[in-house]
Design a protein around this motif. Structure first.
Motif, short mmCIF file in Angstrom:
data_model
loop_
_atom_site.label_atom_id
_atom_site.label_comp_id
_atom_site.label_asym_id
_atom_site.label_seq_id
_atom_site.Cartn_x
_atom_site.Cartn_y
_atom_site.Cartn_z
N ALA A 204 0.73 -1.36 -0.09
CA ALA A 204 -0.19 0.19 -0.29
C ALA A 204 0.93 1.16 0.17
CB ALA A 204 -0.92 0.20 1.35
N PHE A 226 -3.68 -4.09 6.29
CA PHE A 226 -4.04 -3.52 5.46
C PHE A 226 -5.82 -3.60 5.32
CE2 PHE A 226 -6.32 -4.02 1.03
CZ PHE A 226 -5.74 -2.82 0.40
N TYR A 230 -8.34 -0.53 5.53
CA TYR A 230 -9.03 -0.42 3.99
C TYR A 230 -9.86 0.94 3.71
CZ TYR A 230 -11.16 -2.14 -0.12
OH TYR A 230 -11.72 -2.07 -1.24
N LEU A 233 -7.78 4.31 3.83
CA LEU A 233 -6.73 4.57 2.71
C LEU A 233 -7.25 5.28 1.35
CD1 LEU A 233 -5.40 0.92 2.54
CD2 LEU A 233 -3.88 2.93 2.96
N THR A 237 -5.92 3.14 -3.79
CA THR A 237 -4.96 2.36 -3.26
C THR A 237 -5.81 1.16 -2.58
OG1 THR A 237 -3.75 4.22 -2.46
CG2 THR A 237 -3.02 2.18 -1.38
N ARG A 238 -7.01 1.38 -2.49
CA ARG A 238 -7.79 0.19 -1.82
C ARG A 238 -7.84 -1.09 -2.62
NH1 ARG A 238 -12.98 4.06 -0.63
NH2 ARG A 238 -11.68 5.65 0.88
#
Length: 508
Positions: A204, A226, A230, A233, A237-238
């Protein structure tokens, strides 16, 4: 599975619920970093409701989860290959919506994987990180994003120059050098692991920058994985980690989903010569009977048709299979190719000793090995969510798959997969199903861009003009249908308004 079943299942499975819409954080979204420096500022954290792993509606899958889940478990080494509805979406995306991307990656991987494995081992990194470059650049060493990230590993210029010492100027951009960029990427990933100690967070951070990941951790009440952070973010980026897991799965199990490579791209065996002066690559290729495209393919970091007079200790790769004549006539060939034309001699008063000419006195740059620039990028989460438009097309007399694919801007291989065609032959009156995506990921664009460029040159869609004595940018622009001078300069990387006889300009 019948085509009718495939169509109905595909339509149902692609109606995914937005992965992040149920738990969007209302806090202001920070500007996305791309491989930036670590955020060391003291920022007062924002604490929304604790984030939970993303949830999606239970779909009817095209691939049985009971097949995918144990396969991912068997593939897992150091980096967790989490199975959930989100990662399953990406498996199906690469298997059914974009089988051509998977096929292209299978065809290109042998060009770069040995190099990746060498440096991953050198820096003590997990071997499976080699798959990251597939979603970064589509294994296109000249990929260039709209925000300026470039190369196989998509480095931003500042990060490349300052943090990893890669050279970037008007003639050479080492972000496009597969070896130097790969070593820099390995160093960077090692740094990120020292910061986060979690491979998903490293991935990430590679995408959005460590500062954004730290901010996401603060916003999600200190989440440590992550999936914990989630929803905190940046949106683009997810889908990064799930996409990585999806393509890793497909690269190891593509054959079980009827995706097979057709034209392997292999690394070109080469020898290296050292350059310490001006060099005309066109002249070198012509006089040495070496294919210029082979030189460019081996040296994608050379941006122009020349290396400048202040070049020092530059390692130029040449194809080993084409070096017989060069070896026998090396002194003559190098003497001629290194002779600077009289119209490029440095004016009086400009120092030569390893110094760059001033911008005003330098010769305009002609880009013949130009990086592939993508003007539009769609974040992968949005691409996955959007249902492709289903089109039916009845084959007319004289049609062929290549023309139909070009008409609808899809890949021939995808057409064949969607319609269960083992060969390229089609019949008049036959009905074809086409799934037209509303958007594609940047890595897919990178993967097909250099192929399309070569095809456009072959078809004559891309044309070049050799500058003659007395030519100006304006009269060249008028000769080729009134293309604007600004567009002509942009296509060829020209900074000023002067062109010299013998320069090769792209005009379409």
């Amino acid at each position: 599975m019948t085509l009718t079943t495939f169509r109905s299942i595909l339509a149902g499975s692609l109606l995914m619920v937005a992965l992040s819409s149920q738990a969007q954080v209302s806090a202001a979204s920070s500007t996305t970093e791309n491989q930036g420096t670590v955020d060391t500022l003291s920022v007062k954290p924002v604490y929304p409701q604790t984030a939970t792993p993303p949830a999606v509606a239970e779909p009817t899958w095209l691939i049985d989860p009971n097949i995918v889940k144990p396969r991912l478990e068997a593939l897992q080494r150091e980096i967790p290959l989490t199975y959930n509805s989100t990662t399953h979406q990406f498996v199906e995306y690469f298997a059914f919506r974009k089988p051509s991307f998977t096929k292209t990656m299978l065809e290109r991987k042998d060009m770069y994987f040995p190099l990746y494995e060498k440096y991953l081992k050198k820096y003590g990194l997990p071997d499976e990180l080699k798959y990251l470059s597939l979603i970064e650049s589509g294994l296109n060493p000249r990929a260039m994003s709209r925000v300026g990230a470039g190369g196989l590993w998509q480095f931003m210029p500042k990060t490349a120059r300052i943090d990893f010492g890669l050279k970037i100027d008007d003639y050479v951009d080492e972000r496009f050098d597969p070896e130097k960029a790969t070593e820099a990427a390995c160093r960077y990933m090692r740094q990120l692991y020292n910061i986060f100690g979690d491979w998903h967070l490293v991935l990430a951070a590679y995408n959005t920058g460590p500062g954004n990941v730290r901010r996401a951790i603060r916003r999600c009440n200190g989440g440590q994985t992550f999936w914990d952070i989630y929803n905190c973010l940046p949106k683009e980026t997810r889908g990064y980690v799930p996409q990585y897991i999806g393509i890793l799965y497909m690269m190891n199990h593509a054959d079980s989903h009827d995706i097979v490579p057709e034209n392997y791209e292999l690394a070109i065996e080469h020898d290296t010569i050292q350059i310490n002066s001006y060099l005309d690559l066109d002249k070198l290729a012509t006089m040495a009977n070496i294919n210029l495209e082979s030189i460019q393919k081996l040296n994608p970091h050379i941006l122009t048709h020349i290396l400048p007079n202040n070049t020092r200790n530059f390692s130029l790769k040449l194809p080993k299979s084409e070096l017989a004549y060069f070896r026998s006539n090396r002194l003559m060939i190098m003497d001629s190719a290194s002779k600077m034309p009289t119209n490029m001699l440095v004016p009086a008063g400009v120092e030569l000793a390893g110094q760059q000419q001033s911008r005003e006195d330098s010769v305009p740059i002609v880009v013949v090995n130009k990086p592939t620039e993508q003007l539009v990028e769609d974040d992968v989460e949005e691409v996955i969510k959007r249902k492709p438009k289903k089109i039916t097309y009845k084959v007319h007399k004289g049609d062929n798959l290549f023309a139909i694919a070009d008409k609808f801007n899809v890949e021939v291989y995808d057409l064949k997969v969607w319609n269960k065609l083992r060969k390229s032959g089609i019949q008049t009156g036959q009905t074809l199903v086409i799934f037209k995506e509303s958007a594609v990921t940047s890595s897919e664009k990178y993967a097909r861009s250099n192929v399309r460029e070569k095809e456009d040159i072959r078809k004559g869609k891309i044309k070049f003009h050799t500058v003659e004595q007395g030519d100006t940018l304006w009269n060249i622009s008028q000769r080729y249908g009134g293309i604007s001078v600004e567009k002509l300069k942009k296509m060829n990387g020209i900074k000023g308004n002067v062109v010299k006889a013998g320069m090769k300009l792209r005009v379409s």
